[in-house]
Design an enzyme around this catalytic site. Structure first.
Site, PDB file in Angstrom:
ATOM      1  N   TYR A 128       0.808  -1.217   0.000  1.00  0.00           N
ATOM      2  CA  TYR A 128       0.000   0.000   0.000  1.00  0.00           C
ATOM      3  C   TYR A 128       0.848   1.276   0.000  1.00  0.00           C
ATOM      4  O   TYR A 128       0.483   2.252  -0.673  1.00  0.00           O
ATOM      5  CB  TYR A 128      -0.987  -0.009   1.165  1.00  0.00           C
ATOM      6  CG  TYR A 128      -2.189  -0.885   0.900  1.00  0.00           C
ATOM      7  CD1 TYR A 128      -3.341  -0.363   0.320  1.00  0.00           C
ATOM      8  CD2 TYR A 128      -2.171  -2.248   1.192  1.00  0.00           C
ATOM      9  CE1 TYR A 128      -4.441  -1.165   0.052  1.00  0.00           C
ATOM     10  CE2 TYR A 128      -3.263  -3.055   0.938  1.00  0.00           C
ATOM     11  CZ  TYR A 128      -4.406  -2.513   0.365  1.00  0.00           C
ATOM     12  OH  TYR A 128      -5.492  -3.315   0.084  1.00  0.00           O
ATOM     13  N   GLU A 140      -8.274  -7.630   4.671  1.00  0.00           N
ATOM     14  CA  GLU A 140      -7.450  -8.671   4.050  1.00  0.00           C
ATOM     15  C   GLU A 140      -6.723  -9.496   5.100  1.00  0.00           C
ATOM     16  O   GLU A 140      -6.618 -10.727   4.969  1.00  0.00           O
ATOM     17  CB  GLU A 140      -6.478  -8.020   3.061  1.00  0.00           C
ATOM     18  CG  GLU A 140      -7.204  -7.480   1.827  1.00  0.00           C
ATOM     19  CD  GLU A 140      -6.519  -6.288   1.182  1.00  0.00           C
ATOM     20  OE1 GLU A 140      -5.306  -6.080   1.423  1.00  0.00           O
ATOM     21  OE2 GLU A 140      -7.204  -5.546   0.445  1.00  0.00           O
ATOM     22  N   TYR A 176     -13.941 -18.206  -5.713  1.00  0.00           N
ATOM     23  CA  TYR A 176     -13.046 -18.322  -6.856  1.00  0.00           C
ATOM     24  C   TYR A 176     -11.610 -18.491  -6.376  1.00  0.00           C
ATOM     25  O   TYR A 176     -11.296 -18.312  -5.190  1.00  0.00           O
ATOM     26  CB  TYR A 176     -13.151 -17.080  -7.755  1.00  0.00           C
ATOM     27  CG  TYR A 176     -13.021 -15.766  -7.018  1.00  0.00           C
ATOM     28  CD1 TYR A 176     -11.773 -15.264  -6.636  1.00  0.00           C
ATOM     29  CD2 TYR A 176     -14.152 -15.008  -6.691  1.00  0.00           C
ATOM     30  CE1 TYR A 176     -11.659 -14.057  -5.953  1.00  0.00           C
ATOM     31  CE2 TYR A 176     -14.041 -13.811  -6.007  1.00  0.00           C
ATOM     32  CZ  TYR A 176     -12.796 -13.338  -5.641  1.00  0.00           C
ATOM     33  OH  TYR A 176     -12.687 -12.157  -4.956  1.00  0.00           O
ATOM     34  N   GLN A 222      -8.503 -14.857 -12.201  1.00  0.00           N
ATOM     35  CA  GLN A 222      -9.404 -15.451 -11.220  1.00  0.00           C
ATOM     36  C   GLN A 222     -10.518 -16.207 -11.927  1.00  0.00           C
ATOM     37  O   GLN A 222     -11.108 -15.707 -12.884  1.00  0.00           O
ATOM     38  CB  GLN A 222      -9.961 -14.354 -10.304  1.00  0.00           C
ATOM     39  CG  GLN A 222      -8.875 -13.776  -9.406  1.00  0.00           C
ATOM     40  CD  GLN A 222      -9.228 -12.466  -8.747  1.00  0.00           C
ATOM     41  OE1 GLN A 222     -10.018 -11.690  -9.276  1.00  0.00           O
ATOM     42  NE2 GLN A 222      -8.631 -12.188  -7.596  1.00  0.00           N
ATOM     43  N   TYR A 223     -10.790 -17.422 -11.426  1.00  0.00           N
ATOM     44  CA  TYR A 223     -11.796 -18.289 -12.020  1.00  0.00           C
ATOM     45  C   TYR A 223     -12.695 -18.857 -10.925  1.00  0.00           C
ATOM     46  O   TYR A 223     -12.218 -19.293  -9.873  1.00  0.00           O
ATOM     47  CB  TYR A 223     -11.135 -19.442 -12.782  1.00  0.00           C
ATOM     48  CG  TYR A 223     -10.240 -18.993 -13.916  1.00  0.00           C
ATOM     49  CD1 TYR A 223     -10.781 -18.443 -15.076  1.00  0.00           C
ATOM     50  CD2 TYR A 223      -8.864 -19.106 -13.828  1.00  0.00           C
ATOM     51  CE1 TYR A 223      -9.966 -18.021 -16.122  1.00  0.00           C
ATOM     52  CE2 TYR A 223      -8.034 -18.689 -14.862  1.00  0.00           C
ATOM     53  CZ  TYR A 223      -8.594 -18.144 -16.007  1.00  0.00           C
ATOM     54  OH  TYR A 223      -7.780 -17.724 -17.025  1.00  0.00           O
ATOM     55  N   SER A 224     -14.002 -18.870 -11.195  1.00  0.00           N
ATOM     56  CA  SER A 224     -14.962 -19.386 -10.230  1.00  0.00           C
ATOM     57  C   SER A 224     -14.885 -20.903 -10.134  1.00  0.00           C
ATOM     58  O   SER A 224     -14.660 -21.604 -11.133  1.00  0.00           O
ATOM     59  CB  SER A 224     -16.383 -18.981 -10.622  1.00  0.00           C
ATOM     60  OG  SER A 224     -16.558 -17.589 -10.525  1.00  0.00           O
ATOM     61  N   GLY A 247     -20.580 -16.016 -16.704  1.00  0.00           N
ATOM     62  CA  GLY A 247     -21.125 -15.742 -15.377  1.00  0.00           C
ATOM     63  C   GLY A 247     -21.934 -16.897 -14.816  1.00  0.00           C
ATOM     64  O   GLY A 247     -22.317 -16.886 -13.647  1.00  0.00           O
ATOM     65  N   PHE A 277     -16.843 -10.050 -13.155  1.00  0.00           N
ATOM     66  CA  PHE A 277     -15.581 -10.650 -13.580  1.00  0.00           C
ATOM     67  C   PHE A 277     -14.620  -9.617 -14.152  1.00  0.00           C
ATOM     68  O   PHE A 277     -13.537  -9.951 -14.599  1.00  0.00           O
ATOM     69  CB  PHE A 277     -15.844 -11.734 -14.624  1.00  0.00           C
ATOM     70  CG  PHE A 277     -16.475 -12.977 -14.045  1.00  0.00           C
ATOM     71  CD1 PHE A 277     -16.441 -13.235 -12.690  1.00  0.00           C
ATOM     72  CD2 PHE A 277     -17.096 -13.886 -14.878  1.00  0.00           C
ATOM     73  CE1 PHE A 277     -17.015 -14.375 -12.160  1.00  0.00           C
ATOM     74  CE2 PHE A 277     -17.678 -15.046 -14.363  1.00  0.00           C
ATOM     75  CZ  PHE A 277     -17.633 -15.285 -12.998  1.00  0.00           C
TER      76      PHE A 277
END
Length: 406
Positions: A106, A149, A199, A215-217, A284, A398
């Site tokens: 950050y 986080e 995901y 990123q994939y579900s 989706g 997505f």
């Protein structure tokens, strides 16, 4: 886990400055974010090679997402009467956790973002008082995300940022739509359990040596040591082709090794009591398949209404599995909309774009909505316009446009 408390507030002096300068920042936000990324990647080229989505960078999607998220957050801070942006922070926090973002990154963002603001607006405009006020905005948002986080990592049982596992591909299934179903198993420490609709991030070392993440579900039911996710190739159309997804579709074989994270994602898990409405378009469909698999395994009597939109039955991902799952659930129904108008032989099919005006939805249903940002915005508008409470509509996007729902 989601954000449950409002972020800290600005003091009156800072709020007045931010309110006065927000239109100026907003008018130059595209220039500021472009300068920010240029500066940051020049100083830290490894971030573009190994963390940020190069396709989104090329299209400017990530720049617009960052700019709009900060502006949305600042707007809420200067007007505490507005609903606090808990959902926005939750979606960003889960995506950051899935990428292994840590608190030490950050200050890097802060350094180059504020240098970009001065570069674009000039030191005469960005006085010490203006800089201090926007510095406070940034760190209120950053501190809220860092805390979230950290809590997500703790909930997953991992050290902050330690989310990647080496995994072996144990199955690859090519769906008729072109979507690829990939099943992996960790070669070391097992994956943590997950909720339906979550995901993973998948890391691929590309031809130029860069390690790109997408990123994939997950589409399998929780409770197993294997994870199955769906990958849809993305052709070059209005933007660059899908760098990682296309590589997976063209090259991935059983036995290959991948970097895969433990699961994240803030869609609430169905409780098996309230009726569900699952609304999707295109790829989706994937979190909806995961929810249906979960229902089939744990709560098969749940009342569930499944609504899906696609260009055609040929492009409809996981069409056969969706139908099988709906048929296996005694209180489930399926309606589909195909843009090409070819609906003959498809039960419950409608021509054209999804139109919910003729669809009766249960008053107490929990509604899940996933697709591209245009679809999600349009359908969410239909739902809210029909009187459905916003807290009953749970959205997944997505693309880096989570601010659209803030």
């Amino acid at each position: 886990m989601t954000v449950t408390a409002a972020p800290a507030e600005l003091d009156a002096a800072h709020a007045q400055i931010v309110s006065a300068t927000l239109p100026l920042i907003g008018a130059h936000i595209d220039e500021i974010t472009s300068a920010f990324y240029r500066r940051m990647f020049a100083a830290h080229p490894e971030l573009l090679r190994n963390l940020f989505n190069r396709g989104n960078q090329a299209q400017g999607a990530q720049q617009r997402a960052l700019a709009a998220s900060i502006a949305t957050f600042a707007t809420h801070l200067v007007d505490p009467a507005l609903p606090h942006p808990a959902d926005l922070l939750s979606r960003i926090g889960h995506k950051h956790a899935s990428l292994g973002v840590t608190a030490d990154q950050y200050p890097i963002v802060h350094e180059h973002l504020f240098a970009a603001i001065v570069e674009v607006l000039g030191a005469d405009t960005v006085t010490p008082d203006v800089a201090a006020a926007w510095d406070r905005v940034y760190w209120i948002m950053a501190d809220a995300l860092i805390a979230l986080e950290h809590a997500l990592y703790a909930e997953a049982g991992v050290a902050d940022g330690d989310v990647y596992r080496r995994a072996r591909v144990v199955s690859r299934v090519d769906d008729p739509s072109g979507t690829v179903l990939v099943t992996v198993r960790s070669t070391g420490e097992p994956f943590t359990d997950f909720r339906p609709g979550q995901y993973v991030s998948v890391g691929i070392t590309m031809y130029d040596g860069g390690r790109q993440l997408r990123q994939y579900s997950l589409v399998n039911a929780p409770g197993h040591q294997e994870l199955t996710f769906a990958v849809k190739p993305v052709p070059a159309a209005d933007g660059p082709a899908g760098e990682v997804s296309n590589w997976i579709a063209a090259n991935l074989c059983v036995g290959d090794l991948l970097d895969v994270t433990v699961p994240f994602g803030d869609l609430p898990a169905p409780d098996g009591a309230a009726p569900l409405v699952l609304i999707s378009a295109g790829i989706g469909i994937t979190p909806m398949i995961g929810i249906l698999e979960h229902l089939a395994a744990t709560s098969p009597d749940t009342a569930v209404q499944v609504l899906h939109a696609d260009r055609s039955d040929e492009s409809h991902p996981l069409r056969e599995r969706q139908r099988e799952l709906v048929d296996a659930l005694p209180n489930a129904g399926l309606d589909v909309w195909y843009e090409d108008g070819r609906t003959a032989g498809t039960p419950g099919a409608h021509p054209g774009l999804m139109d919910l005006s003729g669809v009766a939805l249960p008053d107490d249903a929990q509604i899940y909505l996933c697709g591209n940002s245009g679809f999600v915005q349009a359908v969410r508008g239909q739902l809210l316009g029909s009187g459905i409470a916003a807290e009953r509509v749970h959205c997944e996007l997505f693309s880096p446009n989570d601010w659209l729902l803030g």
